[in-house]
Design a protein around this motif. Structure first.
Motif, PDB file in Angstrom:
ATOM      1  N   CYS A  71      -9.151  -1.174  -2.845  1.00  0.00           N
ATOM      2  CA  CYS A  71      -8.567  -2.200  -3.712  1.00  0.00           C
ATOM      3  C   CYS A  71      -7.906  -3.301  -2.872  1.00  0.00           C
ATOM      4  O   CYS A  71      -8.125  -4.488  -3.102  1.00  0.00           O
ATOM      5  N   TYR A 110       0.853  -1.182   0.000  1.00  0.00           N
ATOM      6  CA  TYR A 110       0.000   0.000   0.000  1.00  0.00           C
ATOM      7  C   TYR A 110       0.893   1.237   0.000  1.00  0.00           C
ATOM      8  O   TYR A 110       1.751   1.382   0.870  1.00  0.00           O
ATOM      9  N   SER A 111       0.711   2.100  -0.957  1.00  0.00           N
ATOM     10  CA  SER A 111       1.514   3.322  -1.114  1.00  0.00           C
ATOM     11  C   SER A 111       3.007   3.016  -1.173  1.00  0.00           C
ATOM     12  O   SER A 111       3.822   3.723  -0.589  1.00  0.00           O
ATOM     13  N   SER A 140      -2.332  -5.795  -3.308  1.00  0.00           N
ATOM     14  CA  SER A 140      -1.661  -4.570  -3.710  1.00  0.00           C
ATOM     15  C   SER A 140      -2.687  -3.516  -4.093  1.00  0.00           C
ATOM     16  O   SER A 140      -3.795  -3.833  -4.534  1.00  0.00           O
ATOM     17  N   ASP A 141      -2.291  -2.250  -3.939  1.00  0.00           N
ATOM     18  CA  ASP A 141      -3.190  -1.158  -4.314  1.00  0.00           C
ATOM     19  C   ASP A 141      -3.053  -0.773  -5.780  1.00  0.00           C
ATOM     20  O   ASP A 141      -3.629   0.193  -6.234  1.00  0.00           O
ATOM     21  N   GLU A 142      -2.282  -1.518  -6.541  1.00  0.00           N
ATOM     22  CA  GLU A 142      -2.096  -1.215  -7.964  1.00  0.00           C
ATOM     23  C   GLU A 142      -3.056  -1.994  -8.832  1.00  0.00           C
ATOM     24  O   GLU A 142      -3.431  -3.081  -8.568  1.00  0.00           O
ATOM     25  N   ARG A 166      -7.408   3.271  -3.232  1.00  0.00           N
ATOM     26  CA  ARG A 166      -6.294   2.332  -3.024  1.00  0.00           C
ATOM     27  C   ARG A 166      -6.574   1.397  -1.855  1.00  0.00           C
ATOM     28  O   ARG A 166      -6.329   0.194  -1.941  1.00  0.00           O
TER      29      ARG A 166
END
Length: 68
Positions: free
Chosen positions: A53, A19-20, A66-68, A50
């Motif tokens: 997610c 995350y981030s 993952s936040d992607e 994010r």
């Protein structure tokens, strides 16, 4: 066919979240879900998206989220 259904098998409590750009390894799935639920509810905009997610991936039982 498996003798024991996959859903009945014990799920690992270990989960990795990204995350981030920060990678965290959690030893408890429920703690990770609670953290990202609270983060999701307390933020808005891009940060909310994010966190959401990662939370959805945790709800689906993934071992790496993952936040992607």
């Amino acid at each position: 066919m498996l003798k024991i259904p996959e859903l009945a098998m014990p799920k690992s409590q270990r989960v990795t979240t990204i995350y981030s750009g920060k990678r965290n390894v959690w030893t408890n799935y429920e703690e990770a879900k609670a953290y990202f639920l609270e983060l999701m509810m307390s933020t808005d905009g891009e940060e909310h998206g994010r966190a959401e997610c990662v939370y959805i991936q945790l709800m689906n039982g993934l071992d790496e989220c993952s936040d992607e």
